[in-house]
Design a protein around this motif. Structure first.
Motif, PDB file in Angstrom:
ATOM      1  N   UNK A 172       0.819  -1.226   0.000  1.00  0.00           N
ATOM      2  CA  UNK A 172       0.000   0.000   0.000  1.00  0.00           C
ATOM      3  C   UNK A 172       0.846   1.267   0.000  1.00  0.00           C
ATOM      4  N   UNK A 173       1.994   1.208   0.686  1.00  0.00           N
ATOM      5  CA  UNK A 173       2.872   2.384   0.725  1.00  0.00           C
ATOM      6  C   UNK A 173       3.349   2.740  -0.677  1.00  0.00           C
ATOM      7  N   UNK A 174       3.690   1.728  -1.471  1.00  0.00           N
ATOM      8  CA  UNK A 174       4.134   2.003  -2.842  1.00  0.00           C
ATOM      9  C   UNK A 174       2.995   2.614  -3.657  1.00  0.00           C
ATOM     10  N   UNK A 175       1.824   2.032  -3.541  1.00  0.00           N
ATOM     11  CA  UNK A 175       0.701   2.544  -4.323  1.00  0.00           C
ATOM     12  C   UNK A 175       0.392   3.996  -3.960  1.00  0.00           C
ATOM     13  N   UNK A 176       0.515   4.333  -2.674  1.00  0.00           N
ATOM     14  CA  UNK A 176       0.264   5.702  -2.224  1.00  0.00           C
ATOM     15  C   UNK A 176       1.242   6.686  -2.859  1.00  0.00           C
ATOM     16  N   UNK A 177       2.525   6.282  -2.900  1.00  0.00           N
ATOM     17  CA  UNK A 177       3.512   7.228  -3.456  1.00  0.00           C
ATOM     18  C   UNK A 177       3.374   7.311  -4.962  1.00  0.00           C
ATOM     19  N   UNK A 178       3.065   6.180  -5.616  1.00  0.00           N
ATOM     20  CA  UNK A 178       2.856   6.202  -7.068  1.00  0.00           C
ATOM     21  C   UNK A 178       1.725   7.164  -7.414  1.00  0.00           C
ATOM     22  N   UNK A 179       0.630   7.098  -6.647  1.00  0.00           N
ATOM     23  CA  UNK A 179      -0.533   7.955  -6.898  1.00  0.00           C
ATOM     24  C   UNK A 179      -0.246   9.430  -6.609  1.00  0.00           C
ATOM     25  N   UNK A 180       0.817   9.699  -5.857  1.00  0.00           N
ATOM     26  CA  UNK A 180       1.137  11.079  -5.488  1.00  0.00           C
ATOM     27  C   UNK A 180       1.857  11.829  -6.606  1.00  0.00           C
ATOM     28  N   UNK A 181       2.484  11.096  -7.529  1.00  0.00           N
ATOM     29  CA  UNK A 181       3.196  11.726  -8.638  1.00  0.00           C
ATOM     30  C   UNK A 181       2.244  11.984  -9.805  1.00  0.00           C
ATOM     31  N   UNK A 182       2.614  12.948 -10.634  1.00  0.00           N
ATOM     32  CA  UNK A 182       1.888  13.141 -11.887  1.00  0.00           C
ATOM     33  C   UNK A 182       2.255  12.048 -12.892  1.00  0.00           C
ATOM     34  N   UNK A 183       3.511  11.632 -12.844  1.00  0.00           N
ATOM     35  CA  UNK A 183       4.006  10.588 -13.741  1.00  0.00           C
ATOM     36  C   UNK A 183       4.962   9.698 -12.938  1.00  0.00           C
ATOM     37  N   UNK A 184       4.911   8.401 -13.187  1.00  0.00           N
ATOM     38  CA  UNK A 184       5.778   7.469 -12.455  1.00  0.00           C
ATOM     39  C   UNK A 184       6.424   6.520 -13.457  1.00  0.00           C
ATOM     40  N   UNK A 185       7.764   6.465 -13.432  1.00  0.00           N
ATOM     41  CA  UNK A 185       8.516   5.620 -14.362  1.00  0.00           C
ATOM     42  C   UNK A 185       9.206   4.531 -13.557  1.00  0.00           C
ATOM     43  N   UNK A 186       8.803   3.275 -13.763  1.00  0.00           N
ATOM     44  CA  UNK A 186       9.440   2.131 -13.106  1.00  0.00           C
ATOM     45  C   UNK A 186      10.565   1.646 -14.008  1.00  0.00           C
ATOM     46  N   UNK A 187      11.805   1.851 -13.582  1.00  0.00           N
ATOM     47  CA  UNK A 187      12.950   1.555 -14.453  1.00  0.00           C
ATOM     48  C   UNK A 187      13.895   0.535 -13.839  1.00  0.00           C
ATOM     49  N   UNK A 188      13.365  -0.322 -12.968  1.00  0.00           N
ATOM     50  CA  UNK A 188      14.214  -1.256 -12.242  1.00  0.00           C
ATOM     51  C   UNK A 188      15.033  -2.181 -13.108  1.00  0.00           C
ATOM     52  N   UNK A 189      14.557  -2.490 -14.324  1.00  0.00           N
ATOM     53  CA  UNK A 189      15.282  -3.422 -15.190  1.00  0.00           C
ATOM     54  C   UNK A 189      15.881  -2.728 -16.403  1.00  0.00           C
ATOM     55  N   UNK A 190      15.942  -1.392 -16.369  1.00  0.00           N
ATOM     56  CA  UNK A 190      16.600  -0.651 -17.441  1.00  0.00           C
ATOM     57  C   UNK A 190      18.076  -0.463 -17.107  1.00  0.00           C
ATOM     58  N   UNK A 191      18.908  -0.319 -18.130  1.00  0.00           N
ATOM     59  CA  UNK A 191      20.317  -0.021 -17.896  1.00  0.00           C
ATOM     60  C   UNK A 191      20.452   1.438 -17.468  1.00  0.00           C
ATOM     61  N   UNK A 192      21.606   1.772 -16.886  1.00  0.00           N
ATOM     62  CA  UNK A 192      21.856   3.158 -16.482  1.00  0.00           C
ATOM     63  C   UNK A 192      21.729   4.105 -17.671  1.00  0.00           C
ATOM     64  N   UNK A 193      22.282   3.697 -18.818  1.00  0.00           N
ATOM     65  CA  UNK A 193      22.215   4.551 -20.007  1.00  0.00           C
ATOM     66  C   UNK A 193      20.769   4.759 -20.446  1.00  0.00           C
TER      67      UNK A 193
END
Length: 294
Positions: free
Chosen positions: A254-275
């Motif tokens: 629930x904590x994650x969902x609350x913070x996700x809903x607080x942003x205008x846009x949310x980008x989940x990049x856990x499996x993206x490279x640094x570049x």
């Protein structure tokens, strides 16, 4: 050579050709696994290491590398076994001792972690960024033996510009902001050198709201999320467009969902490279980015 130049796709193509010519080429399979890991193709990387070990069960580096992928896959106990297999073959493998210590630390086996770090330092006294971690681990289990000597040694190495410790352990070891900052600068320079080019510059004449981003690996059941959710909601949306850039994992809390809903846009990049993440930040036209990860 392509691998050293970070041309990973080119390196991978070469390894594939080598394996096509000689399917039982354990070294090529091991190197292929490393390229796949750097490309975040973790399951394929693990499969490549497993094939290398089927061909050569005495390949210490393949066991070590396999352990590193298992850590990334959050299979810590399996990683511990893989590191132990590497050390059974090659007892003086300093990297395997260090990473086995890290894995033990991850599962709160602090005594075992300290033993591993001590072995790594015995093999390689100047092992990069290990002395501070070792000393911090000793402190966490209240082993004060040689504390003053180790602390003085660590401080002297930092002053001399040595790669002696990550930044965080220093906060609880040396009560000196100048030393703490120097340790952080040494670590950052070594691990994350500045990217001088390669990405387009942001257009400074873009009009509209200021694009503000927060980057963290802790948008989950974590203190950072609890402390910052109210702040994110409080930004003046008439002036700011607020982005969350997640470099961690989704714990479905629930904590994650609350913070996700607080942003205008949310980008989940856990499996993206640094570049890829850096390119996405440029593409989004971010004006200000706040690193919450320290």
């Amino acid at each position: 050579v392509f691998k050293l130049l970070n041309r990973l796709e080119d390196a991978l193509a070469c390894y594939e050709i080598a394996i096509e010519i000689r399917p039982a080429y354990a070294e090529a399979l091991n190197n292929r696994g490393s390229a796949l890991k750097d490309l975040f193709r973790l399951e394929e990387s693990l499969s490549s290491y497993n094939r290398a070990l089927e061909i050569n069960p005495a390949h210490a580096d393949a066991f070590y590398n396999r352990g590193n992928v298992l850590v990334d896959l959050k299979q810590i106990n399996a990683a511990i076994t893989s590191y132990e297999q590497a050390l059974a073959i090659k007892p003086d493998h300093a990297e395997a001792w260090n990473n086995l210590g890290n894995a033990y630390l991850d599962v709160k086996r602090l005594n075992d972690a300290m033993i591993c770090y001590k072995r790594a330092l015995a093999i390689r006294p100047d092992y990069e960024f290990l002395l501070g971690t070792y000393l911090h681990t000793k402190m966490r289990i209240c082993d004060w033996d040689g504390l003053q000597e180790l602390r003085s040694r660590l401080e002297q190495q930092i002053v001399n510009g040595k790669k002696a410790t990550p930044p965080f352990p220093v906060l609880s070891i040396i009560d000196n902001p100048a030393i703490q900052r120097l340790a952080a600068e040494i670590y950052t320079s070594a691990k994350h050198p500045a990217i001088l080019d390669g990405f387009p510059k942001r257009h400074k004449d873009r009009m509209g709201k200021i694009r503000l981003a927060y980057l963290s690996c802790d948008f989950r059941e974590h203190a950072v999320t609890y402390l910052i959710t109210g702040l994110i909601r409080s930004h003046d949306r008439s002036q700011f467009e607020v982005f969350g850039i997640d470099i961690g994992e989704d714990d479905a809390s629930p904590a994650r969902q609350n913070i996700v809903d607080s942003f205008d846009h949310f980008i989940a990049s856990g499996h993206m490279t640094d570049d890829d993440i850096a390119a996405e930040i440029v593409n989004l036209g971010i004006d200000i980015i706040v690193d919450l990860t320290g």
